[in-house]
Scaffold this active site. Structure first.
Site, PDB file in Angstrom:
ATOM      1  N   GLU A  67       4.429  14.469   7.043  1.00 16.85           N
ATOM      2  CA  GLU A  67       3.963  13.372   6.306  1.00 16.85           C
ATOM      3  C   GLU A  67       5.240  12.619   5.640  1.00 16.85           C
ATOM      4  OE1 GLU A  67       0.282  15.920   5.528  1.00 16.85           O
ATOM      5  OE2 GLU A  67       2.482  16.164   5.807  1.00 16.85           O
ATOM      6  N   GLU A  72      -3.392  21.111   6.527  1.00 13.77           N
ATOM      7  CA  GLU A  72      -3.593  21.367   4.949  1.00 13.77           C
ATOM      8  C   GLU A  72      -5.359  21.922   4.827  1.00 13.77           C
ATOM      9  OE1 GLU A  72      -1.093  18.533   2.330  1.00 13.77           O
ATOM     10  OE2 GLU A  72      -2.217  17.609   3.770  1.00 13.77           O
ATOM     11  N   ALA A 104      -4.559  12.634   8.521  1.00 15.59           N
ATOM     12  CA  ALA A 104      -5.377  11.616   8.061  1.00 15.59           C
ATOM     13  C   ALA A 104      -5.563  10.486   9.107  1.00 15.59           C
ATOM     14  CB  ALA A 104      -4.487  10.918   6.876  1.00 15.59           C
ATOM     15  N   GLY A 121      -2.881  16.652   7.209  1.00 17.51           N
ATOM     16  CA  GLY A 121      -4.304  16.965   6.402  1.00 17.51           C
ATOM     17  C   GLY A 121      -4.888  17.993   7.341  1.00 17.51           C
TER      18      GLY A 121
END
Length: 266
Positions: A140, A120, A72, A117
């Site tokens: 995270e 991910e 992110a 992310g």
């Protein structure tokens, strides 16, 4: 090879008569950090590729030399109010979901950092090819959140609940060799060869029936986590969707005639 840009930060290249689509993350100044705009571009590119019946495989790559994606965009988020974060959530979640729900097989080509992310996005693909520079992880909890792009659900499906818990709770980074050993990535290749090897793998996959590939992926995804009886019903439904297709007829004919099939894709 043709190219098409989706927004400023996503580039789609088509290889092999358009059968293999390379979705390249192209935000080098931010090491492909996922901003709101970039998330929208990923979603748009996936929508276009998923609807394109010529595409048989999608390969997710990066144009940055030292990173696949660092997760992110925390600089953007640092300026957000709570209301801004709430508004952004469906946009960013939509990008991860768009990759996960592509109806064709997907391969991630990972080098350098694939964190949060970024990892991910790779986990949302069916297969992950990584080079020796890869560093993956879900850090995270070290910044006060949790993996919110599918990580808490996708990682245990790869490596089991206890291993996923250890990796998520410690927020540790895993280098390439250990990542391969743990099953965080599927294939480990020499430095700088991740995209080349992922595209080669995609080309081998794309040689097969497009109808069969989509049905096989549907059966794999929908059947995962079901009890065996329910899973076999999912498989049977997928089989029925291909059993009377033009691809099935062509595949059987080509086998008997000892020639390469010319898939009608229907």
């Amino acid at each position: 090879m043709s190219e098409e840009r989706f927004g400023e930060f996503v580039l789609v290249r088509r290889h092999g008569e358009g059968r293999v689509a390379e979705l390249a993350l192209d935000r080098p100044k931010a090491m492909n950090a996922v901003s709101t705009e970039m998330a929208r571009s990923v979603t748009g590119a996936c929508a276009a590729l998923g609807a394109d019946r010529d595409v048989r495989v999608v390969v997710l790559t990066s144009t940055h030399e030292r990173a696949f994606c660092v997760g992110a965009d925390l600089k953007e988020r640092n300026s957000f109010s709570d209301a801004d974060l709430v508004r952004q959530r469906p946009v960013t979640r939509g990008a991860y979901t768009a990759v996960l729900e592509l109806p064709v097989p997907t391969v991630a080509a990972v080098h350098g950092f694939a964190l949060g992310g970024g990892f991910e996005l790779a986990l949302s693909c069916d297969l992950i090819v990584a080079d020796s520079t890869a560093v993956v992880g879900l850090p995270e909890v070290s910044v006060g959140v949790i993996p919110g792009g599918g990580g808490t659900q996708l990682l245990p499906r790869r490596v089991g609940a206890a291993r996923a818990a250890e990796l998520i709770f410690t927020a540790r980074r895993v280098e390439a060799a250990e990542a391969r050993e743990l099953g965080l990535v599927d294939e480990l290749v020499e430095e700088g060869r991740d995209t080349e090897e992922a595209l080669a793998l995609a080309a081998r996959v794309a040689a097969n029936s497009p109808v069969g590939l989509r049905a096989a992926k549907r059966a794999l995804r929908l059947g995962h986590g079901l009890d065996l009886r329910a899973g076999l019903e999912v498989e049977d439904a997928a089989w029925r969707s291909v059993a009377f297709s033009g691809d099935r007829a062509e595949g059987v004919a080509a086998f008997n005639e000892k020639r390469k099939p010319q898939w009608p894709g229907e």
